[in-house]
Design an enzyme around this catalytic site. Structure first.
Site, mmCIF file in Angstrom:
data_model
loop_
_atom_site.group_PDB
_atom_site.id
_atom_site.type_symbol
_atom_site.label_atom_id
_atom_site.label_comp_id
_atom_site.label_asym_id
_atom_site.label_seq_id
_atom_site.Cartn_x
_atom_site.Cartn_y
_atom_site.Cartn_z
ATOM 1 N N GLU A 93 -6.308 7.287 -0.815
ATOM 2 C CA GLU A 93 -6.243 6.048 -0.032
ATOM 3 C C GLU A 93 -6.918 4.898 -0.772
ATOM 4 O OE1 GLU A 93 -4.572 5.285 2.713
ATOM 5 O OE2 GLU A 93 -3.762 7.316 2.614
ATOM 6 N N HIS A 131 1.484 4.369 -2.893
ATOM 7 C CA HIS A 131 1.493 5.820 -2.696
ATOM 8 C C HIS A 131 2.717 6.442 -3.371
ATOM 9 C CE1 HIS A 131 -1.945 6.759 -0.290
ATOM 10 N NE2 HIS A 131 -1.603 5.985 0.729
ATOM 11 N N HIS A 180 0.836 -1.207 0.000
ATOM 12 C CA HIS A 180 0.000 0.000 0.000
ATOM 13 C C HIS A 180 0.868 1.254 0.000
ATOM 14 C CE1 HIS A 180 -3.337 2.677 1.385
ATOM 15 N NE2 HIS A 180 -2.340 3.282 2.020
ATOM 16 N N GLU A 181 1.893 1.278 0.840
ATOM 17 C CA GLU A 181 2.763 2.452 0.902
ATOM 18 C C GLU A 181 3.572 2.612 -0.378
ATOM 19 O OE1 GLU A 181 2.205 4.514 3.071
ATOM 20 O OE2 GLU A 181 1.024 3.267 4.423
#
Length: 305
Positions: free
Chosen positions: A199, A134, A130-131
């Protein structure tokens, strides 16, 4: 559609900033506001990673760490088509994580000791992915810019309160007071809306990177439960960084309301489960291969301590 919505929201924040500049000094003030914003963003954009990591007392993790965290991050970065970011550890019992940096070549992923102790390897892979999403989506730079704009708008609103009404043909004191109160609130709402939009996108991209949306869904539930009952002292001292974490470190919201920095965890988990059905992913750990630098995290949580 996510990027289009983000662009619209950032355009709204820019217009609000220019409007405050106009209130403060007419056309000259409007142009001056843009110059100031550009300078602030340049400085913040260039040093954002160092600033945020210092705020949370994050410590670098070496490539030879026995937990295997660095290797996990590096291998997942390879899957994402990214250079391996720097890896940092934050000493706090609250499970959480964030990414920072102006671009993929100058990025960092930071996780808390609480996260390492409470997640399985598969769940940790979902969080790291997930990071990395980003970073790949350049969300870290976008959120730095919006945070800077929000701070600058608050500063200009205060100036407008004291000087805006004195400009010839400028707004009166009542209008200046209203702008002082409403402009920072509007800027915060736009900043939060951008954060929520990014997100959802990072959840989907992160699930694709790690290979199983259910790993991230399970991790989000565990992190939410931990964040709701465990304080994060550094985040409380620096609430402007709350939007950077995978789950709000300050407090939890049950719905995607206007004042939430993150979508509700229930909505995110539901979207990931729907994605898992589309992909045919199985719930059991190991359903899709995950880089393994150490023991797999099956059964008890936290094989990383």
């Amino acid at each position: 559609m996510g990027y289009f919505k983000t662009a619209l929201l950032m355009a709204a924040m820019t217009a609000l900033f220019m409007g405050l500049g106009y209130m403060f000094g007419g056309r000259g003030g409007m142009l001056g506001a843009l110059v100031v914003a550009g300078l602030m963003n340049a400085v913040t954009w260039w040093n954002s990673d160092k600033m945020v990591l210092r705020m949370h007392n994050a410590q670098p993790v070496g490539t030879g760490d026995r937990s295997g965290l660095s290797q996990l991050v590096a291998e997942l970065a390879g899957r994402a088509g990214l250079p391996a970011p720097a890896v940092y550890l934050i000493d706090t019992p609250q499970p959480n994580a964030f990414a920072t940096g102006r671009n993929p070549q100058n990025a960092a992923v930071a996780v808390t000791t609480g996260l390492m102790q409470s997640l399985s390897r598969e769940e940790l892979a979902g969080v790291v992915a997930h990071e990395l999403a980003h970073i790949r989506n350049h969300d870290t730079a976008i959120m730095t810019v919006t945070a800077t704009f929000a701070g600058a708008i608050s500063m200009l609103a205060n100036f407008a309160m004291f000087f805006g009404g004195r400009r010839e043909n400028g707004p009166g004191p009542v209008a200046s007071l209203a702008m002082m109160l409403l402009a920072p609130m509007a800027a915060a709402l736009v900043q939060m809306a951008i954060s929520r939009t990014r997100e959802y996108s990072a959840d989907r991209a992160g699930a694709q990177i790690c290979g199983n949306p259910l790993w991230l869904a399970s991790a989000l539930q565990r992190i939410q439960a931990g964040a709701a009952r465990i304080d994060n002292a550094a985040a409380e001292r620096n609430p402007a960084t709350a939007h950077m974490f995978i789950v709000n470190p300050l407090h939890a919201y049950r719905h995607d309301n206007l004042f939430a920095t993150h979508p509700s965890t229930e909505n995110r988990v539901a979207a990931l489960r729907q994605m898992a059905q589309e992909m045919g992913a199985r719930a059991e750990p190991g359903a899709t291969s995950v880089p393994r630098a150490g023991r797999p995290g099956r059964g008890p949580r936290g094989p990383w301590a």
